[in-house]
Write a protein that holds these residues in place. Structure first.
Motif, PDB file in Angstrom:
ATOM      1  N   MET A 168       0.979  -0.985   0.327  1.00 31.78           N
ATOM      2  CA  MET A 168      -0.067   0.109   0.335  1.00 31.78           C
ATOM      3  C   MET A 168       1.203   1.564   0.205  1.00 31.78           C
ATOM      4  O   MET A 168       2.255   0.981   0.252  1.00 31.78           O
ATOM      5  N   SER A 169       0.457   2.387  -0.974  1.00 31.05           N
ATOM      6  CA  SER A 169       2.029   3.431  -0.688  1.00 31.05           C
ATOM      7  C   SER A 169       1.251   4.191   0.372  1.00 31.05           C
ATOM      8  O   SER A 169       2.927   4.913   0.475  1.00 31.05           O
ATOM      9  N   ASP A 170       0.382   3.842   1.414  1.00 33.28           N
ATOM     10  CA  ASP A 170       1.140   4.808   2.467  1.00 33.28           C
ATOM     11  C   ASP A 170       2.216   3.396   4.161  1.00 33.28           C
ATOM     12  O   ASP A 170       1.377   3.992   5.242  1.00 33.28           O
ATOM     13  N   SER A 171       1.837   2.193   3.147  1.00 30.80           N
ATOM     14  CA  SER A 171       3.151   1.164   3.927  1.00 30.80           C
ATOM     15  C   SER A 171       3.939   1.120   5.405  1.00 30.80           C
ATOM     16  O   SER A 171       4.152   2.209   4.211  1.00 30.80           O
ATOM     17  N   TRP A 172       4.228   0.817   5.768  1.00 30.62           N
ATOM     18  CA  TRP A 172       5.338   0.847   6.924  1.00 30.62           C
ATOM     19  C   TRP A 172       6.676   0.970   6.205  1.00 30.62           C
ATOM     20  O   TRP A 172       7.827   1.208   5.593  1.00 30.62           O
ATOM     21  N   ALA A 173       6.356  -0.134   4.703  1.00 30.65           N
ATOM     22  CA  ALA A 173       7.177  -0.759   4.079  1.00 30.65           C
ATOM     23  C   ALA A 173       8.082   0.611   3.915  1.00 30.65           C
ATOM     24  O   ALA A 173       9.105   0.950   2.985  1.00 30.65           O
ATOM     25  N   PHE A 174       7.116   1.770   2.754  1.00 28.58           N
ATOM     26  CA  PHE A 174       7.884   3.015   2.405  1.00 28.58           C
ATOM     27  C   PHE A 174       8.567   3.552   3.805  1.00 28.58           C
ATOM     28  O   PHE A 174       9.606   4.253   2.963  1.00 28.58           O
ATOM     29  N   GLN A 175       8.263   3.564   4.369  1.00 33.69           N
ATOM     30  CA  GLN A 175       8.623   4.687   6.059  1.00 33.69           C
ATOM     31  C   GLN A 175      10.076   3.972   5.948  1.00 33.69           C
ATOM     32  O   GLN A 175      11.175   4.390   5.673  1.00 33.69           O
ATOM     33  N   VAL A 176       9.955   2.526   5.771  1.00 36.32           N
ATOM     34  CA  VAL A 176      11.906   2.167   6.153  1.00 36.32           C
ATOM     35  C   VAL A 176      12.420   2.183   5.219  1.00 36.32           C
ATOM     36  O   VAL A 176      13.392   2.440   5.227  1.00 36.32           O
ATOM     37  N   ILE A 177      12.430   1.881   4.545  1.00 29.74           N
ATOM     38  CA  ILE A 177      13.209   1.378   2.745  1.00 29.74           C
ATOM     39  C   ILE A 177      13.533   2.805   2.312  1.00 29.74           C
ATOM     40  O   ILE A 177      14.563   3.471   2.125  1.00 29.74           O
ATOM     41  N   ASP A 213      11.205  12.061   1.023  1.00 23.85           N
ATOM     42  CA  ASP A 213      10.397   9.920   0.536  1.00 23.85           C
ATOM     43  C   ASP A 213       8.356  10.555   1.110  1.00 23.85           C
ATOM     44  O   ASP A 213       8.350  11.451  -0.262  1.00 23.85           O
ATOM     45  N   LYS A 214       8.094   9.464   0.618  1.00 27.02           N
ATOM     46  CA  LYS A 214       6.755   9.307   0.504  1.00 27.02           C
ATOM     47  C   LYS A 214       5.675  10.599   1.771  1.00 27.02           C
ATOM     48  O   LYS A 214       5.222  11.180   0.741  1.00 27.02           O
ATOM     49  N   ARG A 215       6.199  11.466   2.410  1.00 25.84           N
ATOM     50  CA  ARG A 215       6.032  12.243   3.011  1.00 25.84           C
ATOM     51  C   ARG A 215       6.654  13.532   2.363  1.00 25.84           C
ATOM     52  O   ARG A 215       6.343  14.662   2.738  1.00 25.84           O
ATOM     53  N   ASP A 216       7.866  13.334   1.411  1.00 22.36           N
ATOM     54  CA  ASP A 216       8.118  14.488   0.821  1.00 22.36           C
ATOM     55  C   ASP A 216       9.008  15.319   1.793  1.00 22.36           C
ATOM     56  O   ASP A 216       9.514  16.027   1.261  1.00 22.36           O
ATOM     57  N   ASN A 217       9.953  14.763   2.367  1.00 22.03           N
ATOM     58  CA  ASN A 217      10.764  15.357   3.330  1.00 22.03           C
ATOM     59  C   ASN A 217      11.687  15.026   2.337  1.00 22.03           C
ATOM     60  O   ASN A 217      12.081  13.310   2.291  1.00 22.03           O
ATOM     61  N   PRO A 218      12.650  15.314   2.733  1.00 20.36           N
ATOM     62  CA  PRO A 218      14.374  15.603   1.809  1.00 20.36           C
ATOM     63  C   PRO A 218      14.892  14.168   2.484  1.00 20.36           C
ATOM     64  O   PRO A 218      14.439  14.190   3.343  1.00 20.36           O
ATOM     65  N   VAL A 219      15.701  13.694   1.842  1.00 20.64           N
ATOM     66  CA  VAL A 219      15.754  12.145   2.606  1.00 20.64           C
ATOM     67  C   VAL A 219      17.747  12.991   2.936  1.00 20.64           C
ATOM     68  O   VAL A 219      18.050  13.771   2.298  1.00 20.64           O
TER      69      VAL A 219
END
Length: 470
Positions: free
Chosen positions: A200-209, A288-294
């Motif tokens: 899912m586009s708002d999944s924990w997986a994207f937050q981690v990766i 990232d998915k929340r538009d925060n700079p990496v």
């Protein structure tokens, strides 16, 4: 385009398919069906027929009316996806055969005499022949393109399956090391069970990766690039899951998943996933998915070694106290399973460190300490040692973050870690995946009172040793 009827064939005595699946109505795709990369058009058409047949049967079993427009839309959509995936696989296999039969020299420009060869060195077809590097340090894997083409997992799991393991929600189990294991276990589950991996586009997986790899730079093509890299599908809503048989597993269940694959296959599979991550490590570019700079994965090695990062020899010690008493209990259990000393990797005493570095000639080079800061006595002992202290480095606070520390340890010439730490375990696995040696996690004293390694490199992947952290 004229439509044709599918003839019904019942191949299962338990499912009278002929009574339920005269679904008919699909476009004539004879100009399109050669999807195996083969010359035999008849075999390709047969594959197309039976592939469509299986997908239709799966939809009917899930209660879809074969006469409904929704059924036909889902069927055509899934068939198109399978065809596209097989085309990609066929192209990869063609390039693989050419590489293995010497066509690499054509790409290098050494054979340009024939017209066909001249066509192959067209700029768009010429592969990237630069070595795979991370923060300027080359991995021992050959060229990046060879790595892409010759990997064993170029065929995505799932095929015509309607089953999808769905990564959803924001809740994770444990810290970063655990979270990375959860993602790797999800990829492994998909391969083991031959099901599609959905995220899912708002999944924990994207937050981690995304905080460490695969940052979003090209918003138009990023999702397709991620899906291709990890053989997965990204979903944005529950409506998109219609027609799929969803398998739900929370992160604790994924962490606890133990693959039934033989160890050699499991190692190859996990290393492939890790290498894919490091093909796409983050620098300062992207969000990232929340538009925060990496952040920059190279920040740690840059902060300590600067312009010397590509050539410097150095060792990393990962000191993880594991919250005191729980860590002691976990190390005792690890000692029973692997034969390692139950306290040495927790205490990281100078004699233990020197027993590893002196035989390798690494006591003359920088030693970097990466620590959770829970046991200050470890730092004190190392700093006050007359041989280790002058060479000991700690990452500056402003440059220290999980991704920078992780990469710094992975790229070291020698790594000394704690086998009871999932973070140390991921570092050791990544080093093996990238072709680096000298992992030191499982050590004990022998009958001559000398420190020796008691469990080999693959122990970090072995569930009989690492349990759910494998």
């Amino acid at each position: 385009m004229e439509e044709e009827k599918i003839r019904c064939i019942s191949s299962s005595p338990r499912w009278n398919f002929s009574q339920h699946c005269c679904i008919g109505l699909y476009p004539n795709r004879k100009d399109d069906v050669n999807i195996n990369g083969d010359d035999d058009q008849e075999d390709a058409e047969s594959y197309y027929f039976h592939m469509r047949h299986r997908i239709a049967r799966g939809l009917i079993k899930r209660g879809y009316d074969r006469d409904s427009e929704r059924f036909k839309d889902l069927l055509n959509k899934r068939v198109a996806e399978v065809i596209e995936e097989r085309r990609k696989v066929a192209h990869t296999r063609t390039l693989e055969r050419r590489l293995k039969s010497g066509w690499k020299h054509v790409w290098l420009g050494t054979h340009r005499g024939e017209q066909e060869n001249r066509a192959l060195v067209d700029e768009e077809q010429t592969p990237d022949l630069s070595p795979l590097t991370v923060c300027g340090r080359p991995a021992d894997l050959g060229t990046l393109k060879d790595f892409n083409l010759l990997r064993d997992y170029s065929v995505c799991p799932g095929g015509v399956s309607q089953d999808v393991l769905l990564l959803e929600g924001s809740q994770t189990f444990g810290r970063t090391g655990n979270n990375l294991i959860e993602f790797l276990h999800a990829l492994q589950f998909s391969r083991d069970k031959n099901v599609v991996l959905g995220i899912m586009s708002d999944s924990w997986a994207f937050q981690v990766i995304l905080k460490m790899w695969m940052a979003i730079e090209d918003t138009e093509n990023w999702e397709s690039q991620f899906e291709e890299a990890f053989c997965c599908r990204i979903f944005h809503s529950q409506e998109e899951l219609e027609g799929w048989n969803v398998i739900h597993k929370d992160t604790k269940e994924l962490f606890g998943y133990v693959s039934g694959a033989p160890l050699e296959e499991y190692v190859a599979s996990q290393e492939d996933s890790i290498r894919t991550l490091f093909e796409h490590y983050n620098t300062w570019d992207g969000v990232d998915k929340r538009d925060n700079p990496v952040q920059d994965m190279c920040s740690g090695i840059d902060a300590i070694f600067g312009e010397q990062r590509s050539s410097v020899y150095y060792s990393v010690i990962h000191s993880r106290h594991l919250e005191g008493a729980p860590g002691v209990r976990l190390m005792k259990r690890m000692a029973r399973l692997s034969g390692c000393d139950p306290t040495a990797a927790l205490e990281m005493r100078p004699d233990y460190i020197k027993s590893i570095l002196e035989p390798l000639g690494m006591m003359q080079h920088p030693i970097v300490l990466v620590t959770d800061g829970q046991d200050f006595s470890v730092i004190q002992r190392l700093l006050t040692d007359s041989q280790i202290g002058p060479r000991l480095h700690v990452v500056p606070e402003e440059a220290s973050w999980v991704g920078g520390d992780l990469t710094l340890a992975i790229l070291s010439d020698v790594f000394i870690g704690n086998p009871a730490s999932s973070f140390s375990g991921f570092i050791a696995k990544s080093r093996l995946a990238l072709g680096f040696g000298h992992n030191n996690l499982f050590r004990a004293k022998n009958a001559n009172d000398r420190w020796v390694t008691v469990c080999g490199d693959n122990c970090v992947f072995d569930s009989e040793i690492m349990m759910t952290m494998a």
